[in-house]
Design an enzyme around this catalytic site. Structure first.
Site, PDB file in Angstrom:
ATOM      1  N   PRO A  48       0.808  -1.227   0.000  1.00 56.32           N
ATOM      2  CA  PRO A  48       0.000   0.000   0.000  1.00 56.32           C
ATOM      3  C   PRO A  48       0.842   1.279   0.000  1.00 56.32           C
ATOM      4  O   PRO A  48       0.281   2.365   0.030  1.00 56.32           O
ATOM      5  CB  PRO A  48      -0.780  -0.089   1.322  1.00 56.32           C
ATOM      6  CG  PRO A  48      -0.475  -1.434   1.888  1.00 56.32           C
ATOM      7  CD  PRO A  48       0.803  -1.889   1.297  1.00 56.32           C
ATOM      8  N   GLU A  49       2.176   1.152   0.020  1.00 55.64           N
ATOM      9  CA  GLU A  49       3.013   2.362   0.056  1.00 55.64           C
ATOM     10  C   GLU A  49       3.742   2.531  -1.289  1.00 55.64           C
ATOM     11  O   GLU A  49       3.149   2.988  -2.242  1.00 55.64           O
ATOM     12  CB  GLU A  49       3.949   2.293   1.280  1.00 55.64           C
ATOM     13  CG  GLU A  49       3.089   2.186   2.569  1.00 55.64           C
ATOM     14  CD  GLU A  49       3.875   2.227   3.867  1.00 55.64           C
ATOM     15  OE1 GLU A  49       4.707   3.118   4.051  1.00 55.64           O
ATOM     16  OE2 GLU A  49       3.631   1.350   4.727  1.00 55.64           O
ATOM     17  N   MET A  50       5.005   2.071  -1.398  1.00 50.06           N
ATOM     18  CA  MET A  50       5.705   2.254  -2.667  1.00 50.06           C
ATOM     19  C   MET A  50       5.675   0.985  -3.534  1.00 50.06           C
ATOM     20  O   MET A  50       5.958   1.045  -4.737  1.00 50.06           O
ATOM     21  CB  MET A  50       7.136   2.735  -2.405  1.00 50.06           C
ATOM     22  CG  MET A  50       7.161   4.159  -1.829  1.00 50.06           C
ATOM     23  SD  MET A  50       8.764   4.640  -1.114  1.00 50.06           S
ATOM     24  CE  MET A  50       9.751   4.877  -2.592  1.00 50.06           C
TER      25      MET A  50
END
Lengths: 339, 339
Positions: free
Chosen positions: A138-140
């Site tokens: 869900p981030e990078m």
């Protein structure tokens, strides 16, 4: 008039001196005044800070191509322009995904002084921490070999790594994270509060000193202590449950402990608490009193503590925005919509 | 040996001098060597460039809170670290929306030299252009009153506007866009090519000079001319249709004309063409020859032109990353997931 002024000065001086001792006894510590001492304190002995590593780490910190989409850098959620965070309640990442636990991005400024990283304290230091968000879906959302593929595809990065670590350096994912961490270790923001603790009794106003005293007397420094005024694991909702505990599924580490956020630059890191549900500083102070200390802070006390917290606004390092190398034919292509 | 070297120098000198004339006759123009002349050339007479406006404009350019989500700034898609663009085929904006026309973000560097803004040239200048993406649903998605609400909620911005424009300044959406444009007007990148056109015959290598000559002789400068080597409206697919014309629904302005992109820093702005379908510079050069000039450029000619284009990599202005004011209780709250 003269007498009044003089007695005022004497009072300040006496209050200042004893308050410094009180603060130290409460476990509060200053960022050293001497930059060399700061560097020594923040440098990783296994990977000492050098100018070449810091410059390369800064490039990687601002490098959106480390993410699977090519759009998200460390600086997207830990934006150095707005207090080292993103102003969101819950972080937004790859493909506009909201943090699945409802967790807010902590500031990167002064994170070097934390004894644990992440809200659940699962990471011991910045070198380890930096590996997490780059890979997290869900981030990078970038796999390790994608990241090393991006960096090694650009000759300017390869030679920057060689300049920083020597000709034989192997550019691994871990080394990339280490280098980002070296940069992050420089993100230290000394404030008037530090000048005060370092002996300049006039660095804080009377109102700020009073606020510091209230902060100590009420017990805030029990958890918000040491250089970061935070950074250790502590029980959460000790006396009463947090009003918004039901927002997100975060319940702390396996013992229910939560990493205490720094109060440095806290005026810039709203909204507050791990799930960003508290919009304003007075509300945050009141809620902390209620759930952690079992005290109902009155408006005067809240304002006084807030006045003190404002003195923790620190001087940010000057950051020249990096110019990053051009992608090459070897740079992994991204399909930002489908991947 | 001595004779050979000397004759080499003479040859260079003669080729250099006549090539400068040829380039000027082909409509190519240098960025002036004198910074004062550059400022005069790039300043808007109706809103002259001043240091205070540039500094404020820089803050606003990097300000994610101008977007409805609080996450997207001008710099997200026109990232000054990676050539003033985003490396995407089609731009990604609010809630991860892909540009509905499949259009790629043009670089902001040297955009001041364009006679029209946007791929369809619908905007006459940067002041007008800057209003578009802030409001556009798939980009920053922020209504005008939201944007002015954000800026006026922070006293530091209000006083910065007063310092830049005078005490009585009314902070309107248009004035915010104007100020961003003043900053963008400074994003000029002089290169060795400019030094050459300004008379330093040794500023380009023999191979680069040969490439420039090929560039002119083949007719590239017919559209890629003036200071930007681009920036005017031209017919597209003159001789043959563009290979990837079916990707996205962009068909140019009402006459099918397309704004010619600058070739300055073109090595940093892949992927190429309005819909970002061409991954590499050699492929872009070949395709341009085929569809615009009706020539089948051979590998040597393509390489030669590419060698010249590399000399257009310019020196970027040094940008100190701005520290932005803290949000206040008056700053509009964002619900980034639902709004």
């Amino acid at each position: 008039m003269k007498t009044l002024i003089l007695s005022g000065i004497v009072a300040t001086s006496v209050m200042g001196a004893s308050l410094i001792d009180e603060a130290k006894n409460a476990g509060l510590k200053a960022i050293p005044a001497n930059p060399k001492a700061v560097e020594k304190l923040t440098s990783n002995p296994k990977n000492p800070t050098t100018a070449a590593k810091v410059e390369l780490g800064k490039m990687l910190y601002f490098e959106p191509r480390l993410s699977k989409s090519g759009l998200i850098s460390c600086n997207t959620c830990h934006n150095l322009a707005i207090g080292g965070t993103d102003g969101m309640a819950a972080a937004i990442g790859h493909k506009w995904t909201s943090n699945p636990h409802g967790l807010s991005s902590p500031t990167v400024y002064n994170a070097v002084f934390y004894s644990q990283q992440f809200w659940d304290g699962r990471s011991p230091h910045l070198e380890d921490q930096a590996q997490g968000p780059i890979q997290a879906g869900p981030e990078m959302a970038a796999p390790k070999d994608f990241v090393t593929g991006v960096v090694t595809s650009m000759p300017q990065y390869v030679s920057a790594f060689q300049s920083a670590y020597g000709k034989d350096i192997k550019i691994t994912f871990e080394k990339i994270a280490d280098t980002i961490a070296v940069f992050e270790r420089t993100l230290v923001t000394p404030s008037r509060y530090d000048a005060f603790l370092n002996g300049n009794k006039k660095a804080l106003t009377q109102a700020e000193q009073k606020g510091l005293k209230t902060f100590i007397d009420k017990g805030c420094a029990t958890c918000h202590n040491d250089i970061a005024l935070g950074g250790t694991m502590q029980a959460f909702g000790v006396v009463a449950p947090y009003k918004y505990m039901n927002v997100g599924d975060f319940k702390g580490d396996k013992n229910g402990m939560v990493r205490v956020p720094t109060l440095r630059n806290v005026t810039q890191s709203a909204p507050y608490f791990h799930n960003g549900q508290i919009a304003t500083l007075p509300e945050a102070i009141k809620e902390m009193g209620r759930i952690q200390l079992g005290v109902n802070l009155n408006d005067e006390e809240v304002t006084s503590i807030q006045t003190f917290l404002q003195s923790l606004e620190g001087k940010k390092p000057t950051i020249v925005y990096p110019m990053l190398p051009a992608s090459t034919e070897k740079t992994p292509k991204v399909d930002v919509v489908n991947n």
